[in-house]
Design a protein around this motif. Structure first.
Motif, PDB file in Angstrom:
ATOM      1  N   ASN A  48       0.831  -1.133  -0.028  1.00 50.07           N
ATOM      2  CA  ASN A  48      -0.446   0.192   0.125  1.00 50.07           C
ATOM      3  C   ASN A  48       0.874   1.587   0.104  1.00 50.07           C
ATOM      4  O   ASN A  48       0.455   2.101  -0.246  1.00 50.07           O
ATOM      5  CB  ASN A  48      -1.382  -0.019   0.693  1.00 50.07           C
ATOM      6  CG  ASN A  48      -2.273  -1.164   1.452  1.00 50.07           C
ATOM      7  OD1 ASN A  48      -1.416  -2.143   2.324  1.00 50.07           O
ATOM      8  ND2 ASN A  48      -2.987  -0.940   0.731  1.00 50.07           N
ATOM      9  N   VAL A  49       1.913   1.073   0.815  1.00 50.20           N
ATOM     10  CA  VAL A  49       2.789   2.798   0.802  1.00 50.20           C
ATOM     11  C   VAL A  49       4.252   2.265   0.257  1.00 50.20           C
ATOM     12  O   VAL A  49       4.957   1.027   0.518  1.00 50.20           O
ATOM     13  CB  VAL A  49       2.796   3.068   1.756  1.00 50.20           C
ATOM     14  CG1 VAL A  49       3.947   4.247   2.608  1.00 50.20           C
ATOM     15  CG2 VAL A  49       0.967   2.938   2.680  1.00 50.20           C
ATOM     16  N   ARG A  50       4.924   3.542  -0.026  1.00 52.18           N
ATOM     17  CA  ARG A  50       6.266   3.811  -0.547  1.00 52.18           C
ATOM     18  C   ARG A  50       6.917   4.475   0.200  1.00 52.18           C
ATOM     19  O   ARG A  50       6.233   5.501  -0.406  1.00 52.18           O
ATOM     20  CB  ARG A  50       6.373   3.519  -2.446  1.00 52.18           C
ATOM     21  CG  ARG A  50       6.601   1.831  -2.433  1.00 52.18           C
ATOM     22  CD  ARG A  50       6.615   1.962  -3.903  1.00 52.18           C
ATOM     23  NE  ARG A  50       5.110   1.821  -4.610  1.00 52.18           N
ATOM     24  CZ  ARG A  50       4.791   1.666  -5.615  1.00 52.18           C
ATOM     25  NH1 ARG A  50       5.118   2.289  -6.935  1.00 52.18           N
ATOM     26  NH2 ARG A  50       3.181   1.686  -5.915  1.00 52.18           N
ATOM     27  N   VAL A  51       7.722   4.729   0.638  1.00 53.76           N
ATOM     28  CA  VAL A  51       8.357   5.943   1.462  1.00 53.76           C
ATOM     29  C   VAL A  51      10.267   5.794   0.471  1.00 53.76           C
ATOM     30  O   VAL A  51      10.607   5.159   1.244  1.00 53.76           O
ATOM     31  CB  VAL A  51       8.345   5.541   2.970  1.00 53.76           C
ATOM     32  CG1 VAL A  51       8.917   7.386   3.185  1.00 53.76           C
ATOM     33  CG2 VAL A  51       7.049   5.725   3.340  1.00 53.76           C
ATOM     34  N   GLN A  52      10.141   7.030   0.476  1.00 55.74           N
ATOM     35  CA  GLN A  52      11.296   7.368  -0.174  1.00 55.74           C
ATOM     36  C   GLN A  52      11.893   8.719   0.366  1.00 55.74           C
ATOM     37  O   GLN A  52      11.613   9.806  -0.161  1.00 55.74           O
ATOM     38  CB  GLN A  52      11.834   6.918  -1.602  1.00 55.74           C
ATOM     39  CG  GLN A  52      11.433   8.093  -2.788  1.00 55.74           C
ATOM     40  CD  GLN A  52      11.243   7.125  -4.427  1.00 55.74           C
ATOM     41  OE1 GLN A  52      11.373   7.976  -4.861  1.00 55.74           O
ATOM     42  NE2 GLN A  52      11.921   5.466  -4.488  1.00 55.74           N
ATOM     43  N   VAL A  53      13.447   8.648  -0.235  1.00 53.09           N
ATOM     44  CA  VAL A  53      13.907  10.173   0.163  1.00 53.09           C
ATOM     45  C   VAL A  53      14.615  10.466  -1.368  1.00 53.09           C
ATOM     46  O   VAL A  53      15.124   9.928  -1.978  1.00 53.09           O
ATOM     47  CB  VAL A  53      15.448  10.223   0.648  1.00 53.09           C
ATOM     48  CG1 VAL A  53      15.573  12.193   0.585  1.00 53.09           C
ATOM     49  CG2 VAL A  53      14.338  10.782   2.086  1.00 53.09           C
ATOM     50  N   GLN A  54      14.549  11.786  -2.216  1.00 51.43           N
ATOM     51  CA  GLN A  54      14.934  11.727  -3.401  1.00 51.43           C
ATOM     52  C   GLN A  54      16.114  13.013  -3.185  1.00 51.43           C
ATOM     53  O   GLN A  54      15.833  13.829  -2.995  1.00 51.43           O
ATOM     54  CB  GLN A  54      14.079  12.252  -4.490  1.00 51.43           C
ATOM     55  CG  GLN A  54      13.008  11.004  -5.307  1.00 51.43           C
ATOM     56  CD  GLN A  54      12.578  11.492  -6.659  1.00 51.43           C
ATOM     57  OE1 GLN A  54      13.035  12.390  -6.851  1.00 51.43           O
ATOM     58  NE2 GLN A  54      11.346  10.943  -6.931  1.00 51.43           N
ATOM     59  N   VAL A  55      17.261  12.918  -3.811  1.00 48.76           N
ATOM     60  CA  VAL A  55      18.363  13.073  -3.571  1.00 48.76           C
ATOM     61  C   VAL A  55      19.111  13.724  -4.851  1.00 48.76           C
ATOM     62  O   VAL A  55      19.314  13.004  -6.053  1.00 48.76           O
ATOM     63  CB  VAL A  55      20.133  12.961  -2.944  1.00 48.76           C
ATOM     64  CG1 VAL A  55      20.535  14.137  -3.419  1.00 48.76           C
ATOM     65  CG2 VAL A  55      19.842  12.538  -0.880  1.00 48.76           C
ATOM     66  N   VAL A  56      18.455  15.652  -4.844  1.00 48.71           N
ATOM     67  CA  VAL A  56      18.744  16.048  -6.991  1.00 48.71           C
ATOM     68  C   VAL A  56      19.254  16.308  -6.327  1.00 48.71           C
ATOM     69  O   VAL A  56      19.804  17.607  -6.182  1.00 48.71           O
ATOM     70  CB  VAL A  56      17.023  16.295  -7.602  1.00 48.71           C
ATOM     71  CG1 VAL A  56      16.758  16.915  -8.222  1.00 48.71           C
ATOM     72  CG2 VAL A  56      15.936  14.923  -6.983  1.00 48.71           C
ATOM     73  N   THR A  57      20.386  16.738  -7.557  1.00 48.14           N
ATOM     74  CA  THR A  57      21.896  17.670  -7.848  1.00 48.14           C
ATOM     75  C   THR A  57      21.269  18.191  -8.873  1.00 48.14           C
ATOM     76  O   THR A  57      20.251  18.338  -9.490  1.00 48.14           O
ATOM     77  CB  THR A  57      23.045  17.024  -8.138  1.00 48.14           C
ATOM     78  OG1 THR A  57      23.161  16.037  -8.911  1.00 48.14           O
ATOM     79  CG2 THR A  57      23.454  15.899  -6.855  1.00 48.14           C
ATOM     80  N   GLU A  58      22.061  19.787  -9.357  1.00 47.91           N
ATOM     81  CA  GLU A  58      22.194  20.220 -10.793  1.00 47.91           C
ATOM     82  C   GLU A  58      22.104  19.024 -11.602  1.00 47.91           C
ATOM     83  O   GLU A  58      22.435  18.264 -12.186  1.00 47.91           O
ATOM     84  CB  GLU A  58      23.482  20.654 -10.771  1.00 47.91           C
ATOM     85  CG  GLU A  58      22.882  21.954 -11.846  1.00 47.91           C
ATOM     86  CD  GLU A  58      22.204  23.087 -11.264  1.00 47.91           C
ATOM     87  OE1 GLU A  58      21.361  23.208 -11.400  1.00 47.91           O
ATOM     88  OE2 GLU A  58      22.139  22.896  -9.727  1.00 47.91           O
ATOM     89  N   GLY A  59      21.091  19.121 -12.559  1.00 50.10           N
ATOM     90  CA  GLY A  59      20.928  18.391 -13.949  1.00 50.10           C
ATOM     91  C   GLY A  59      19.365  17.192 -13.511  1.00 50.10           C
ATOM     92  O   GLY A  59      19.267  17.026 -14.443  1.00 50.10           O
ATOM     93  N   VAL A 129      -4.160  -2.341  -4.077  1.00 54.01           N
ATOM     94  CA  VAL A 129      -3.099  -3.136  -4.520  1.00 54.01           C
ATOM     95  C   VAL A 129      -3.587  -4.481  -5.622  1.00 54.01           C
ATOM     96  O   VAL A 129      -2.173  -4.507  -6.337  1.00 54.01           O
ATOM     97  CB  VAL A 129      -2.671  -3.432  -3.224  1.00 54.01           C
ATOM     98  CG1 VAL A 129      -2.168  -2.621  -2.400  1.00 54.01           C
ATOM     99  CG2 VAL A 129      -4.013  -4.694  -2.278  1.00 54.01           C
ATOM    100  N   ALA A 130      -4.769  -4.492  -6.260  1.00 52.43           N
ATOM    101  CA  ALA A 130      -4.606  -5.819  -6.994  1.00 52.43           C
ATOM    102  C   ALA A 130      -4.239  -4.711  -8.817  1.00 52.43           C
ATOM    103  O   ALA A 130      -4.437  -6.211  -9.907  1.00 52.43           O
ATOM    104  CB  ALA A 130      -6.046  -5.788  -7.082  1.00 52.43           C
ATOM    105  N   LYS A 131      -4.116  -3.790  -8.907  1.00 51.10           N
ATOM    106  CA  LYS A 131      -3.860  -2.780 -10.233  1.00 51.10           C
ATOM    107  C   LYS A 131      -2.574  -2.700  -9.867  1.00 51.10           C
ATOM    108  O   LYS A 131      -2.049  -1.872  -9.510  1.00 51.10           O
ATOM    109  CB  LYS A 131      -4.495  -2.146 -10.468  1.00 51.10           C
ATOM    110  CG  LYS A 131      -6.344  -2.392 -10.292  1.00 51.10           C
ATOM    111  CD  LYS A 131      -7.401  -0.946 -10.516  1.00 51.10           C
ATOM    112  CE  LYS A 131      -6.361  -0.092 -11.508  1.00 51.10           C
ATOM    113  NZ  LYS A 131      -7.837   0.838 -11.833  1.00 51.10           N
TER     114      LYS A 131
END
Length: 158
Positions: A48-59, A129-131
């Motif tokens: 049901n759930v996803r948790v993440q951190v995105q680290v975004v640099t230049e570009g 969750v079935a899709k």
């Protein structure tokens, strides 16, 4: 009646114990080595759930896209981000501890603004969750988007 004196339903107790066995803690630390313009730090992935951190640099900005069968919540932990909709309409100019909700099917893209690197929390809630849940590009994907799932486009009818 306190917990010790309540009658125990074995099926209900098994249900609770199984769920409780899957509880866990997690901690975020920015990666010390970033090899790409965007790094993903995944913490939680349940049906049901996803948790993440995105680290975004230049570009590391992304392209106009949407997600099927899921809603997304974004919150800036460090840095700044601008979120845009169709026609590059500004949806939000977010600083630290500010966020945005992106319902499934809503088209958007975002970019890092200024310094330092953008560290942004992303929580995804799956509707059914079935899709299958997909990321669908509306605009051309960026050169850094080499993973197959980042190169999926909406089918157009002839």
């Amino acid at each position: 009646m306190n917990e010790a004196t309540k009658p125990v339903n074995p099926e209900k107790e098994a249900y609770h114990r199984e769920a409780e066995s899957r509880m866990h803690t997690f901690k975020y630390e920015k990666p010390t080595k970033i090899d790409r313009v965007k790094e993903l730090v995944n913490f939680v992935r349940t049906p049901n759930v996803r948790v993440q951190v995105q680290v975004v640099t230049e570009g590391g900005e992304n392209n106009l896209h949407y997600h099927t069968n899921s809603d997304g919540v974004w919150m800036v932990l460090r840095g700044r981000a601008k979120f845009y909709g169709t026609g590059d309409t500004l949806l939000g100019d977010l600083g630290e501890h500010e966020g945005i909700v992106i319902p499934g099917g809503a088209r958007y893209w975002f970019e890092k603004v200024g310094e330092p690197d953008l560290e942004i929390l992303h929580i995804t809630a799956v509707e059914n969750v079935a899709k299958k849940t997909d990321r669908i590009n509306v605009d051309k994907h960026k050169d850094w988007m080499t993973d197959d799932f980042l190169q999926q486009y909406e089918e157009t009818k002839a």
